[in-house]
Design an enzyme around this catalytic site. Structure first.
Site, short mmCIF file in Angstrom:
data_model
loop_
_atom_site.label_atom_id
_atom_site.label_comp_id
_atom_site.label_asym_id
_atom_site.label_seq_id
_atom_site.Cartn_x
_atom_site.Cartn_y
_atom_site.Cartn_z
N TRP A 106 0.84 -1.21 0.00
CA TRP A 106 0.00 0.00 0.00
C TRP A 106 0.86 1.25 0.00
O TRP A 106 0.51 2.25 -0.62
CB TRP A 106 -1.00 -0.02 1.16
N ASP A 176 -1.78 6.69 6.24
CA ASP A 176 -2.83 5.80 5.74
C ASP A 176 -3.12 4.83 6.88
O ASP A 176 -2.30 3.97 7.21
CB ASP A 176 -2.31 5.05 4.50
N LYS A 200 -12.82 -1.77 7.08
CA LYS A 200 -12.19 -2.78 7.94
C LYS A 200 -12.67 -2.62 9.39
O LYS A 200 -13.28 -3.51 9.94
CB LYS A 200 -10.68 -2.69 7.83
C1 PLP Z 1 -3.43 -0.10 4.25
C2 PLP Z 1 -4.35 0.05 3.08
N1 PLP Z 1 -4.32 1.17 2.35
C3 PLP Z 1 -5.13 1.34 1.30
C4 PLP Z 1 -6.02 0.36 0.90
C5 PLP Z 1 -6.90 0.60 -0.29
O1 PLP Z 1 -8.13 0.97 0.17
P1 PLP Z 1 -9.39 1.21 -0.77
O2 PLP Z 1 -9.79 -0.11 -1.29
O3 PLP Z 1 -10.37 1.84 0.17
O4 PLP Z 1 -8.98 2.13 -1.86
C6 PLP Z 1 -6.09 -0.82 1.63
C7 PLP Z 1 -7.05 -1.88 1.24
O5 PLP Z 1 -7.04 -2.98 1.71
C8 PLP Z 1 -5.23 -0.99 2.74
O6 PLP Z 1 -5.27 -2.11 3.47
#
Ligand code: PLP
Length: 366
Positions: A106, A176, A200
């Protein structure tokens, strides 16, 4: 094997388990919310009834998380992935610089978008060791001229989590927090911006939560489209356009549930106990199970582990599925196994998983 009301043992990484009480309340209110004769989904987002839901969710989030008055809470759309781009769009120009700390896939996705807007530095990374640990940051690695430093607080895929956050002095820290938001109390004032998809720990997918310092909003670029400016949403209380009303209602109900559990302190204590059940089995298995993350970097939200070979892992996942456990396969990019033990995953589900793991080992060790 299921918990109350034939509910699955849901260890999905996201979207993931929601509290049963919340689902049942939503079911009860589905066709007639608060005597309105309609569902929350059918209310106008400009109505008094919806505005109460909206404002109560913001207030609850502020109060549970001890968010000071110089911060805004925003409900946006597009998921955390959109924020990967919106953040540099707001805070970077071709002549400015930001730093990213790399702790997993991520972080990689976030940095890729930032590179489209300005000069980006990686200041620390654990990639060389398959992102098994959270790297430490030395003071001299922090560049005073950075527009911001970005990190990912919990690494959903690799199963690592920051325990304490670096002191970035005057450089704004952006996090994030998609996979550990509101899993424990944190010092909000360490951050200028926190963002997370709700799916989550906070509710269904479709709502993206942003917690942002007001004076940081004032530093943002103005020559970007209206919908991508944090200022637009802050000035209009996240009602500039139609928000994801049902998701925000659900998020508000999840926050009430957190309150009823005893707040974040109680929830985080429970999270520690839940994760310990599973890590203990891994640690006492004489190598039958091996954790991916180094012990001091282990996540309380995503427990990643492997068995001795791929065939045994397949067998484990198949047997676990038959026993009613859902979502235990590792992310498709890394394989192995992963149990996501977010706030709403019941203690009993973790207990049952730990017992299943012990049993599986007994039956399959050579
Ligand atoms: C740490 C993290 N950041 C970003 C995301 C991406 O999130 P989204 O699907 O809401 O764009 C995720 C998705 O699992 C994640 O676990």
């Amino acid at each position: 094997m299921t918990v109350k009301n034939e509910r699955a043992f849901n260890f999905n990484a996201g979207p993931s388990a929601l509290p049963l009480d919340v689902l049942e309340k939503a079911q009860k209110e589905l066709v007639n919310f608060n005597g309105t004769g309609m569902s929350v989904m059918e209310l106008s987002h400009r109505s008094k009834e919806y505005e109460e839901v909206h404002n109560a969710a913001i207030q609850r989030l502020k109060s549970l998380y001890n968010i000071p008055n110089n911060y805004e809470v925003l409900f946006l759309q597009g998921g955390a992935s959109t924020l990967f781009a919106t953040i540099p769009m707001n805070f970077l120009t071709a002549n400015s610089q930001a730093s990213y700390i790399m702790t997993g896939s991520w972080s990689e996705k976030a940095i890729k978008e930032a590179k489209l807007f300005g000069n980006i530095r990686e200041i620390a990374s654990s990639k060389e060791d398959q992102y098994r640990y959270i790297p430490s940051i030395q003071e001299n690695e922090i560049n005073d001229n950075d527009a911001y430093i970005h990190l990912t607080t919990n690494n959903t895929i690799y199963g690592t989590q920051w325990k304490t956050f670096p002191d970035t002095k005057n450089v704004p820290l952006i996090a994030d927090m998609s996979s550990d938001i509101m899993s424990k109390q944190i010092d909000i004032e360490k951050f200028d911006l926190i963002y997370a998809g709700a799916q989550k720990n906070l509710g269904p997918s479709g709502v993206t939560v942003v917690i942002i310092k007001k004076d940081f909003i004032d530093k943002a670029n103005r020559n970007i489209p209206t919908m991508f400016q944090f200022k637009t949403h802050a000035e209009k209380n996240s009602l500039y356009n139609t928000p994801p009303t049902f998701g925000i209602y659900m998020l508000g109900e999840v926050l009430k549930w957190i309150e009823n559990q005893g707040g974040l302190k109680a929830v985080s204590e429970q999270n520690e106990k839940k994760a310990a059940l599973i890590y203990d089995v891994i640690d006492q298995s004489d190598g039958f199970y091996t954790g991916h993350a180094k012990k001091d970097s282990r996540s309380l939200m995503n427990i990643t582990f492997r068995l001795q070979n791929v065939d045994l892992e397949k067998q484990f996942l198949a047997d676990a599925k038959d026993a009613g456990f859902v979502g235990l396969n590792g992310h498709r990019s890394v394989g192995g196994c992963r149990a996501s033990t977010y706030n709403a995953v019941p203690y009993e589900a973790c207990k049952s998983l730990s017992e299943f793991m012990i049993q599986f080992k007994k039956q399959n060790q050579s």
